[in-house]
Design an enzyme around this catalytic site. Structure first.
Site: not given
Ligand SMILES: *Cc1c(COP(=O)(O)O)cnc(C)c1O
Length: 360
Positions: A103, A172, A196
């Protein structure tokens, strides 16, 4: 409700059963008003109240300071990979990134479209099995911000201490937001896809310090300016109504349990049960270095890929679903976010012991 399986999926992920039950009722008839939740105008009094409540619960649970805006956006966390540099990084400026997995790699790629990128640290050589401590890297003195991923969903690593830097932190937090308290002191921006640890897919929560809103170059399209959404309380256009509503229910559930300190304790306990099972035998090998182990995604390998496949299949037959590791690391990944019940972890551990005994 039918019997539920234990859903170890990394995302979309398990949600509290009472949240699902309430959402099921409200989709058909919201608050007994004779109209379904997803039929409501986003500008109706009823729906504005839903958004206001979700926002105030985010603020309350995370202790978000008043000089930060909370936004409910679309496009997933992946859109933020570009939106962050679009808003905060001019062509001749530099941003510093810690590369701790897939990511952050994707975010680095996007940032390079807008400005200079210093990758201050990368754990790629060791298949991203750890996150760095602050002494392990040097941030470019000219960097506008330092970007990191608090929890690496795929590799099962997590920052237990956030980077110590005089730079603005951008994070993030998609896979561990609301799993513990955070100190906003050095943060400029935090974002997280909801699917998540917060709700269904379709909404990305952005928490941004308000003085950063005006940094955006005039050439950035309207929808990609944080300021557009901040000025309109996330109602510039139709927001992800259903996802915001479910996030609100999840936050109420979280508050009812006692908030983030209680949640953090439950998360530590759940993860400890699983890591103990991994460490108690040579049959299982954890992917992450011990000091970097994630409390959200527990990754491990078995002696052979064949045994891993068998483990995942037998687990699924017992109602332990979604255990297959990401293709980039293989093996097993148990995602045990906030809403994942402790009983499911205990059941997995019983299965692990039995499986190791039979196949070890
Ligand atoms: C799942 C995830 C993403 C991507 O998320 P999307 O909503 O599918 O774009 C980005 N960063 C992390 C840490 C993730 O776990």
């Amino acid at each position: 409700m039918p019997d539920r399986i234990y859903n170890f999926s990394p995302g979309p992920a398990t949600l509290p059963q009472e949240v699902l039950a309430q959402a099921a009722l409200d989709i058909v008839n919201f608050n007994n008003k004779g109209i379904g939740l997803i039929e409501l105008s986003h500008r109706s009094k009823e729906f504005m109240a839903v958004t206001d409540e979700a926002e105030s619960l985010v603020r309350e649970l995370l202790s978000v300071p008043d000089n930060f805006k909370v936004l409910f956006l679309q496009g997933g966390a992946s859109t933020q990979f570009a939106m962050v540099p679009m808003n905060l990084l001019a062509r001749d400026q530099t941003a510093s990134y810690l590369n701790t997995g897939t990511w952050s790699n994707k975010a680095i790629k996007e940032a390079k479209l807008f400005g200079n990128v210093q990758v201050a640290y990368s754990s790629e050589k060791s298949v991203f099995n750890h996150v760095p401590s602050s002494g392990d890297y040097q941030v470019d003195p000219a960097a506008e911000y330092l970007y990191f991923v608090s929890n690496n969903t795929i590799y099962g690593t997590q920052f237990h201490d956030f980077p110590k830097s005089d730079k603005l932190l951008v994070c993030d937090m998609s896979s561990d937001i609301l799993s513990r308290k955070i100190d906003f002191t050095n943060f400029g921006l935090i974002f997280a896809g909801a699917q998540k640890n917060m709700g269904p897919a379709g909404c990305t929560v952005v928490i941004i310090r308000d003085d950063l809103l005006d940094r955006v170059p005039a050439t950035v399209p309207t929808m990609f300016k944080y300021k557009t959404h901040a000025d309109k309380g996330s109602m510039f256009n139709t927001p992800p109504c259903f996802a915001i509503y479910v996030i609100g229910l999840v936050l109420k559930w979280l508050k009812g349990l006692g908030g983030l300190e209680v949640m953090a304790k439950m998360n530590r306990e759940k993860a400890a049960i699983l890591y103990e099972a991994i460490d108690s035998t040579d049959f299982y090998r954890g992917h992450a270095e011990v000091s970097s182990r994630s409390l959200m995604n527990v990754t491990f390998n078995l002696p052979t890929p064949e045994l891993e496949a068998q483990f995942i299949k037998e687990g699924a037959a017992l109602g332990l679903d979604g255990l297959k590791g990401h293709r980039s690391v293989g093996g097993v990944r148990a995602s045990i976010y906030n809403a994942f019940p402790r009983e499911g972890v205990e059941k997995l551990v019983v299965f692990m012991k039995e499986f190791a005994r039979k196949n070890g």
